[in-house]
Scaffold this active site. Structure first.
Site, PDB file in Angstrom:
ATOM      1  CB  SER A 160      -0.920   0.001   1.074  1.00  0.00           C
ATOM      2  OG  SER A 160      -1.467   1.342   1.463  1.00  0.00           O
ATOM      3  CE1 TYR A 173      -3.577  -1.823   5.291  1.00  0.00           C
ATOM      4  CE2 TYR A 173      -3.121   0.384   4.877  1.00  0.00           C
ATOM      5  CZ  TYR A 173      -3.585  -0.759   4.330  1.00  0.00           C
ATOM      6  OH  TYR A 173      -3.787  -1.161   2.991  1.00  0.00           O
TER       7      TYR A 173
END
Length: 270
Positions: A160, A173
Site C-alpha cells: 500500500s 497498518y
C-alpha cells in the site's frame, strides 16, 4: 497501465487471433473474494490462467469462480485461513493437486484497523500483522519449494502507499505494509538467482466495495472523498482493475528481468 489490452481483456495477435497471455499458468490469489483480489483473479482467469481463488467466505468465493468460468476461464475456490500454517500447507498442496502446478502467487490478503500506537491494543496490532505480513510469509514459504525445484515462479505482494509514508491513525497498518515491502526485497535477494521473481505493488486509495462503504457511511462523505483526492495528482481514485493490470505485468512469464520492484499505483500520491 502495464499490460493494457483491448476491452476483451486479451491481446490481439496477427490477423486478429486472440492471444491469452497466461495460458498454461496456475495462479494462487489470496483475499480473492472481493475488491483488488477479485479483480486480479478475474483478470488472470481471462488471460488463460487456472486460478486458485482463496478466501474465507465460501459464498463470495463461489461467485468469483462462477464469474471466471463465465468468461471462459478455469478456477476453483479454496477456503483457508492464511494466517495459520496448517491451513496454508494444505492450501498449497490442494492447489498443486487440483491444477498440477503453481506459477504465480499473489499475496493480497489484508486488513485495516484504525488507531495510534497508544490506542492500538496488542491483540489488534498482532491481527494486522498476521493478516498483512504473516500470511504472505506463510504462503510464500509453502509455495517456494515447488517454484525453486522448477527454477521458475512469480510472487507478487500487494502492499500500500501506506507502506511508503505515514497516515494519521493507521500505525499498525503503515508498519505492516512497510514490512511487506521489506519482505519483498529480502525474498528477491534470496531467490531471484534461482529464477523466482518477487515484486510488490503499492496501491493508493482504490474504489473497492470497502472504500465505497467507508465513504458512504461517513458523517461527511464529500469531505472524506476530498481528503482521499487531495493527496494525489489525479482527480480520481484508482480501480481494482488497474491494480489487476499491474499484477498481470509482474505475472507475465516473459518479464524475467523484473524482480525486487516496488511499483506505486496511487495517482501520484507518493
Amino acid at each position: 497501465m502495464f499490460g493494457a489490452t483491448p476491452s476483451s481483456g486479451t491481446a490481439l495477435g496477427i490477423q486478429g487471433v486472440i492471444i491469452v497471455r497466461l495460458s498454461n499458468q496456475v495462479a494462487l490469489v489470496t483475499g480473492a473474494t472481493s475488491g483488488i483480489g477479485e479483480a486480479i483473479a478475474l483478470k488472470f482467469g481471462k488471460e488463460g490462467a487456472k486460478v486458485a481463488v482463496v478466501g474465507r467466505n465460501a459464498e463470495r468465493g463461489k461467485a468469483v469462480i462462477s464469474a471466471i468460468r463465465k468468461q471462459g476461464g478455469e478456477a476453483e475456490f479454496f477456503m483457508a485461513d492464511v494466517t495459520t500454517e496448517q491451513d496454508v500447507k494444505k492450501l498449497v498442496d490442494d492447489v498443486l493437486h487440483s491444477f498440477g502446478g503453481l506459477n504465480t502467487v499473489v499475496n493480497n490478503a489484508g486488513i485495516v484497523l484504525p488507531g495510534t500506537v497508544i490506542e492500538m491494543s496488542l491483540e489488534q496490532w498482532e491481527k494486522v500483522f498476521q493478516i498483512n505480513v504473516t500470511s504472505a510469509y506463510l504462503v510464500s514459504r509453502c509455495a517456494l519449494p515447488y517454484m525453486l525445484e522448477r527454477k521458475s515462479g512469480s510472487i507478487i505482494n500487494i502492499s500500500s502507499e501506506a507502506g511508503l509514508k505515514g497516515f494519521r491513525n493507521r500505525s499498525a497498518y503503515c508498519a505492516a505494509k512497510a514490512a511487506l515491502i521489506g519482505l519483498t526485497k529480502a525474498m528477491a535477494v534470496d531467490h531471484s538467482p534461482s529464477g523466482i521473481r518477487v515484486n510488490c505493488i503499492c496501491p493508493g486509495t482504490i474504489e473497492t466495495p470497502m472504500v465505497r462503504q467507508m465513504i458512504a457511511s461517513d458523517e461527511n462523505p464529500e469531505q472524506l472523498m476530498k481528503a482521499f483526492l487531495h493527496r494525489r495528482l489525479t482527480p480520481f481514485l484508482g480501480t481494482p482493475e488497474q491494480i489487476a493490470e499491474a499484477s498481470l505485468y509482474f505475472a507475465l512469464p516473459e518479464n524475467i528481468y523484473v524482480t525486487g520492484a516496488i511499483l506505486s499505483v496511487d495517482g501520484g500520491s507518493t
